[in-house]
Design an enzyme around this catalytic site. Sequence first.
Site, PDB file in Angstrom:
ATOM      1  N   TYR A   1       0.836  -1.211   0.000  1.00 37.75           N
ATOM      2  CA  TYR A   1       0.000   0.000   0.000  1.00 37.75           C
ATOM      3  C   TYR A   1       0.863   1.252   0.000  1.00 37.75           C
ATOM      4  O   TYR A   1       0.676   2.143   0.822  1.00 37.75           O
ATOM      5  CB  TYR A   1      -0.945  -0.017   1.214  1.00 37.75           C
ATOM      6  CG  TYR A   1      -1.626  -1.345   1.409  1.00 37.75           C
ATOM      7  CD1 TYR A   1      -2.608  -1.765   0.525  1.00 37.75           C
ATOM      8  CD2 TYR A   1      -1.258  -2.203   2.445  1.00 37.75           C
ATOM      9  CE1 TYR A   1      -3.218  -3.000   0.677  1.00 37.75           C
ATOM     10  CE2 TYR A   1      -1.872  -3.439   2.603  1.00 37.75           C
ATOM     11  CZ  TYR A   1      -2.840  -3.831   1.709  1.00 37.75           C
ATOM     12  OH  TYR A   1      -3.436  -5.056   1.868  1.00 37.75           O
TER      13      TYR A   1
ATOM     14  N   TYR B   1     -13.273  -6.826   4.289  1.00 35.81           N
ATOM     15  CA  TYR B   1     -11.958  -6.958   3.659  1.00 35.81           C
ATOM     16  C   TYR B   1     -11.677  -8.440   3.437  1.00 35.81           C
ATOM     17  O   TYR B   1     -11.717  -9.231   4.380  1.00 35.81           O
ATOM     18  CB  TYR B   1     -10.835  -6.354   4.518  1.00 35.81           C
ATOM     19  CG  TYR B   1      -9.494  -6.580   3.859  1.00 35.81           C
ATOM     20  CD1 TYR B   1      -9.085  -5.801   2.784  1.00 35.81           C
ATOM     21  CD2 TYR B   1      -8.661  -7.619   4.272  1.00 35.81           C
ATOM     22  CE1 TYR B   1      -7.883  -6.043   2.128  1.00 35.81           C
ATOM     23  CE2 TYR B   1      -7.451  -7.870   3.621  1.00 35.81           C
ATOM     24  CZ  TYR B   1      -7.070  -7.083   2.559  1.00 35.81           C
ATOM     25  OH  TYR B   1      -5.889  -7.334   1.903  1.00 35.81           O
TER      26      TYR B   1
ATOM     27  N   ASP C   1     -14.924 -15.983   6.123  1.00 39.43           N
ATOM     28  CA  ASP C   1     -13.508 -15.680   5.979  1.00 39.43           C
ATOM     29  C   ASP C   1     -12.932 -15.503   7.388  1.00 39.43           C
ATOM     30  O   ASP C   1     -13.110 -14.469   8.016  1.00 39.43           O
ATOM     31  CB  ASP C   1     -13.352 -14.413   5.135  1.00 39.43           C
ATOM     32  CG  ASP C   1     -11.895 -13.983   4.960  1.00 39.43           C
ATOM     33  OD1 ASP C   1     -11.025 -14.534   5.670  1.00 39.43           O
ATOM     34  OD2 ASP C   1     -11.634 -13.099   4.126  1.00 39.43           O
TER      35      ASP C   1
ATOM     36  N   LYS D   1      -3.240 -16.305   7.700  1.00 43.40           N
ATOM     37  CA  LYS D   1      -2.570 -15.545   8.761  1.00 43.40           C
ATOM     38  C   LYS D   1      -1.995 -16.415   9.889  1.00 43.40           C
ATOM     39  O   LYS D   1      -0.888 -16.906   9.745  1.00 43.40           O
ATOM     40  CB  LYS D   1      -3.501 -14.458   9.272  1.00 43.40           C
ATOM     41  CG  LYS D   1      -3.741 -13.387   8.208  1.00 43.40           C
ATOM     42  CD  LYS D   1      -4.230 -12.065   8.767  1.00 43.40           C
ATOM     43  CE  LYS D   1      -4.029 -10.935   7.793  1.00 43.40           C
ATOM     44  NZ  LYS D   1      -5.163 -10.603   6.957  1.00 43.40           N
TER      45      LYS D   1
END
Length: 422
Positions: free
Chosen positions: A15, A140, A240, A269
Amino acid sequence: MNWLDIDNIHVWHPYNALPSKTKILPVKKTNNTTIFLETGVELIDGMSSWWSAIHGYNHPKLNEAIKKQVDIMPHIMFGGLAHEQASILCEKLVKLTGLNSVFLCDSGSVSVEVSLKTAILYQKAKGLNKYKFLALEHSYHGDTLGAMSVCDPLNSMHSIYGSYLSKNIFTTAPALGFDSDCSKEIKDLENILEKHHQEIAGFILEPIVQGAGGMRIYNPSYLEKARELCDKYNILLIFDEIATGFGHTGRMFAFEWTNIKPDIITVGKGLTGGYMTMAAMITSKEISDTISDSEIGVLMHGPTFMANPLACSVANASIDLLLSSSWQKKVNKIEEIFKKELETIKGLDLVKDVRNIGAIGIIELKEDCFAQEIQDYCVKNGVWIRPFGTLVYSIVAYTIEEKNLIKIIRTMCDAIKSIKKK
Ligand SMILES: *Cc1c(COP(=O)(O)O)cnc(C)c1O
């Protein structure tokens, strides 16, 4: 050339622009919850490397697992070949989730892509042409194009990609608060499904905590209602759990706050304890059977590094470590400390809201122009966090010492207070 100079000239950061528009800190090494910089500065880690290093860094058990595996077999293609560490891992994931069929992939975003493809295949196998997804505002789900197309349209700047991005359907995110009433948002959901159910293959959402799209905690009852409606309209329910999984909300998976189960779960993750890039999609047996028995017959996906043995072995060690530790007690203690410490800045002018659950603590500000200033203050005071927009938050490793956790939270609070003084 100094390696940080090379970084500045040649290396993209997430980003970011090239060269970076924000300060990049050179890391020398890590240990448990400490980040050692090249400059000699030590930072307490308030990010656990984007929710992944749940046991802290360099845990002896995880280091041992990966060292042992590297001598046996660092990698082997998964097409037509199987290996023990992958089977052991998939069995663990099946046991933990209560689902049946595991697809191992190389990152969270890819596991989301695979889950979207799987949902479309499943519907097609049942003779239904459903090519859209329903998602929540503030969601997200990753940065690849399919995953992006189910992220909040504003946060993820859909407009930049124009018509290249798939058009999906969004519904109002449930109200903030674990105990908040969300009957209005349920009504919205009912209306949208009634209107669009024929084109919707799946409803994808982050259960209980919406992460990078707004750090929002919401009522589990919304998920139970979503289950009911998905059943009614033949829509797959996809959770998710890439961020929430492996204990972050105080339950092994966030869906355990409900009395329902999704059809598909994505994890990533924390899966490898933050060591290796790996994620997984886990589905019900009904889904894999339906696809496999249909004319389509196969799930057409296969990353080169699928089921990488190093990643599998460290994931196995990480899950074993979690299950053999009193992780829930530790996460509950972390939750208690967040709650108590965050309370102290609740009334502050700049503070819109504070909220926390499990190993996650969040301060939401009224204005969004202080992220860099707050980060700089924290770094100067020995704490690593990465605020974005109006959100100043911390997600910690379960191994964090109490005094270090308190230091993280107090430093975040002091950083915000230091702004107010101007
Ligand atoms: C981080 C994240 C992803 C993307 O995972 P990557 O490994 O970064 O591709 C997807 N969904 C959620 C909820 C996440 O937090």
